[in-house]
Design a protein around this motif. Structure first.
Motif: not given
Length: 187
Positions: A21, A53-54, A56-58
Motif C-alpha cells: 500500500q 483510507a487504503s 482501513e479498507a484492508l
C-alpha cells in the motif's frame, strides 16, 4: 521522517500488504515492521489520509492515541515472541516488555488491563495456546516438543492450560481437527 503506528499488523503477510500500500501511494519508507512504519519523509496531511483510507479498507488502522500505541506495541512484542521467535527467550515476559518498550512493567500491566479488559499474562497465554493449536494441526511435533518450544515446564502444565482455555485436551483437539484457531488479531 514520520513514525506511524498501525493496528492489526500481526504477521509477515501483514507487513507485505502494508508495504504494498505504501508503494502504491508512492510513500518511501525506511522500515516496516509489526505495528510500525517509518517513512523517509514527513507525510503531508493529504497523503496520510490516503494511506489511512487504503489501510482501513484492508482491516488496518493508524493509531494516534499514545495509550493505544503502547497497547499495540505490547501485543506486537508478544505476538513476535510467541509466533516468530519460538519463545526461546528464557527471561520473564515482564522484563522483555519493559526492556523493549522502555517503560515500567506495572504501568504497562495496568494500562493493558484497563484498555483491553484482560491482563497481559492472559493475553500471552491466549497467544501461546493459539500457537499450540497451530503446531497440533501441522502434526509435525510431539506434545513434549511443543511444550519445550513454548517454554512450558512440563507437558502436563501445557495440557492443563490448554484445557482450561479451550475446554479440550490437546489430544482431543488433535483428533477432531476442526479449525478451532482464531486469527491473531482476534485473540
Amino acid at each position: 521522517m514520520s513514525k506511524l503506528f498501525v493496528k492489526n499488523m500481526v504477521c509477515d503477510r501483514c507487513i507485505m500488504v502494508v508495504q504494498d500500500q505504501l508503494e502504491k501511494l508512492g510513500i518511501e519508507t525506511k522500515s516496516v515492521k509489526l505495528g510500525e512504519v517509518v517513512t523517509a519523509q514527513e507525510l503531508k496531511l493529504e497523503k496520510r489520509q490516503q494511506l489511512e483510507a487504503s489501510l482501513e479498507a484492508l482491516g488496518f488502522h493508524l493509531i494516534d492515541n499514545k495509550k493505544s500505541r503502547i497497547i499495540e506495541q505490547v501485543k506486537n512484542v508478544i505476538i513476535d515472541l510467541v509466533h516468530y521467535q519460538n519463545n526461546e527467550a528464557k527471561i520473564n515476559l515482564s522484563d522483555i516488555l519493559s526492556q523493549h518498550l522502555d517503560l515500567d512493567y506495572n504501568y504497562l500491566s495496568n494500562l493493558f488491563s484497563e484498555v483491553e479488559g484482560v491482563t497481559i499474562e492472559k493475553y500471552f497465554i491466549a497467544q501461546k495456546i493459539e500457537k499450540v493449536k497451530e503446531l497440533l494441526v501441522y502434526d509435525e511435533l510431539s506434545l513434549s516438543e511443543i511444550a519445550y518450544r513454548l517454554n512450558y515446564s512440563s507437558v502436563a502444565y501445557l495440557s492443563n492450560q490448554f484445557k482450561k482455555v479451550t475446554g479440550l485436551t490437546p489430544s482431543h483437539f488433535k483428533q477432531i481437527k476442526e479449525d478451532k484457531r482464531k486469527p491473531l488479531d482476534k485473540v
